[in-house]
Design an enzyme around this catalytic site. Structure first.
Site, PDB file in Angstrom:
ATOM      1  N   TYR A   1      49.213  30.281  48.822  1.00  0.00           N
ATOM      2  CA  TYR A   1      49.614  30.277  47.413  1.00  0.00           C
ATOM      3  C   TYR A   1      50.963  29.583  47.197  1.00  0.00           C
ATOM      4  CZ  TYR A   1      45.850  33.505  46.247  1.00  0.00           C
ATOM      5  OH  TYR A   1      44.624  34.080  46.049  1.00  0.00           O
TER       6      TYR A   1
ATOM      7  N   LYS B   1      44.425  36.931  61.363  1.00  0.00           N
ATOM      8  CA  LYS B   1      43.516  36.059  62.112  1.00  0.00           C
ATOM      9  C   LYS B   1      44.362  35.380  63.182  1.00  0.00           C
ATOM     10  CE  LYS B   1      39.446  34.299  62.762  1.00  0.00           C
ATOM     11  NZ  LYS B   1      38.215  35.058  63.055  1.00  0.00           N
TER      12      LYS B   1
ATOM     13  N   ASP C   1      37.884  38.865  59.471  1.00  0.00           N
ATOM     14  CA  ASP C   1      36.412  38.800  59.392  1.00  0.00           C
ATOM     15  C   ASP C   1      35.809  40.121  59.865  1.00  0.00           C
ATOM     16  OD1 ASP C   1      37.455  38.166  61.878  1.00  0.00           O
ATOM     17  OD2 ASP C   1      35.888  36.737  62.396  1.00  0.00           O
TER      18      ASP C   1
ATOM     19  N   ASP D   1      44.112  39.031  49.278  1.00  0.00           N
ATOM     20  CA  ASP D   1      43.336  38.757  48.066  1.00  0.00           C
ATOM     21  C   ASP D   1      41.860  39.087  48.319  1.00  0.00           C
ATOM     22  OD1 ASP D   1      42.605  37.608  45.545  1.00  0.00           O
ATOM     23  OD2 ASP D   1      42.120  35.724  46.561  1.00  0.00           O
TER      24      ASP D   1
END
Ligand code: IPM
Ligand code: MG
Length: 379
Positions: free
Chosen positions: A148, A218, A251, A275
């Site tokens: 962002y 991640k 994930d 988000d």
């Protein structure tokens, strides 16, 4: 609604309905706040698509000024469109002037350094939309950095491509791609930004007697940024030995959260992943009609439902205002009016439990305002 036109009110609150159903859900929330007699002055602020179209700015300077002088803001929703589609909707005088649409909520977060995006997801008993009972998750999403940041290139300038070729071996595979066929969005995170959101999550856990903070990341693939975030979490954890630190790949968490939601408590993530997982968690407790949220900085906080502007329902007073009413509850907590905040939560929980007043998403026929009134009546 102004509690003191002659006398000064205790709080100044910017009232930013924005687009579409943002107006509907804030109207319902107003009913609840009026019933509580919060000593506040509510000041309307222009924001949203109309101001993009006619002024080329969805967050006009006068609204930025307003936000500099209030204690908090309630915000409805915003219509966002991709850059080219947005440009086409500008009034003719503004077209072709190089104006670029930027999401006003993302801008508010950055301009006012609202670095904590706090998103509690709780299943209230009696809600027919609960995926499971007894879910009580609290998500801390970093709110100012990451993808962002707005540092993006399409096409990519030759200077940048040359530098990347020199500095990054993996960039070699993109070396021959024409620059106008290449796009780069930068995932930028800082130690300061990571540390303060992780600390906020642990402090919340300590204050509310919660046992575990799960870092979502991640780090195995996106090593520089996500790896740093995870490393910082381990360091911050040293100051909170009584709280368990857990971590999971983003994930994998999408599976585990569905399978065993009770294994999770407080969760913290970088902006983009936060988000995504916050929508997943909201769906588990009834969908976006229940997803409340606070964008919190040192001196200002903006509270909003995490849903969008749903243009097809705009002005129909059909959608569920509970997400916004619970966001107002968060605002009261932030202002230090915890008793009033708790009263809203208790009244909302009661209305849900009774099941007599339900909006269409909950299988009922009541309107947005009837839901607001039902909650206000129980205060
Ligand atoms: C949210 C929304 C926003 C975001 C959009 C409207 C810019 O999805 O608050 O979660 O991506 O942060
Ligand atoms: Mg979102």
């Amino acid at each position: 609604m102004n509690a003191g036109t002659e006398q000064r009110s205790k709080y100044k609150i910017a009232w930013l309905p924005g687009d579409g159903i943002g107006v509907d859900v804030l109207d319902a929330t107003k009913i609840v706040l009026e019933k509580l007699k919060l000593d506040a002055k509510y000041i309307h602020g222009d924001i949203g698509w109309e101001f993009w179209r006619t002024e080329g700015d969805a967050l006009p300077e006068r609204t930025v000024d307003l936000l500099k002088h209030v204690d908090a803001a309630m915000f409805g929703a915003i219509t966002s469109k991709p850059v080219k589609a947005a440009e086409l909707e500008l009034i003719p005088e503004l077209q072709g002037k190089g104006r670029i649409y930027r999401s006003p909520i993302v801008r508010m977060r950055q301009l006012f350094d609202l670095y904590v995006c706090l998103r509690p997801c709780k299943s209230y008993s009696g809600n027919p939309l609960n995926y499971r009972e007894d879910i009580d998750l609290v998500i801390f999403r970093e709110n100012t950095e990451d993808l962002y940041s707005g540092v993006e290139f399409n096409p990519v300038p030759a200077e940048l491509a040359d530098l990347l070729t020199k500095l990054s071996e993996p960039f070699g595979v993109f070396q021959d791609v024409p620059l106008n066929e290449l796009a780069i969005s930068s995932k930028i995170i800082t130690k300061r930004g990571s540390e303060r959101i992780i600390r906020a999550a642990f402090e919340f856990a300590r204050k509310h007697g919660r046992k575990k903070v799960t870092v979502i990341h991640k780090a195995n693939v996106v090593r520089a940024t996500e790896g740093m975030f995870l490393d910082i979490a381990r360091v911050v954890h040293e100051d909170f030995p009584e709280i368990e630190l857990d971590d999971a790949n983003v994930d994998a968490i999408c599976m585990w959260l569905l399978k065993k939601p009770k294994n999770y408590d407080v969760m913290v993530a970088t902006n983009r992943f936060g988000d995504i997982i916050s929508d997943l968690a909201a769906q588990m407790v009834g969908g976006l009609g229940f997803g409340c949220s606070g964008n919190i900085g040192q001196t200002l906080a903006v509270f909003e439902p995490s849903h969008g502007s749903a243009p097809k329902y705009a002005g129909m007073y059909k959608v569920n205002p509970i997400a916004t009413i619970l966001s107002a509850r968060m605002m009261l907590d932030w202002l230090g009016e915890t008793e009033m905040g708790f009263a809203i939560e208790r009244a909302t929980a009661e209305v849900i439990r009774e099941g007599k007043v339900r909006t269409y998403d909950m299988g009922g026929t009541n309107s947005t305002l009837e839901m607001g009134e039902a909650i206000a009546t129980r205060l």
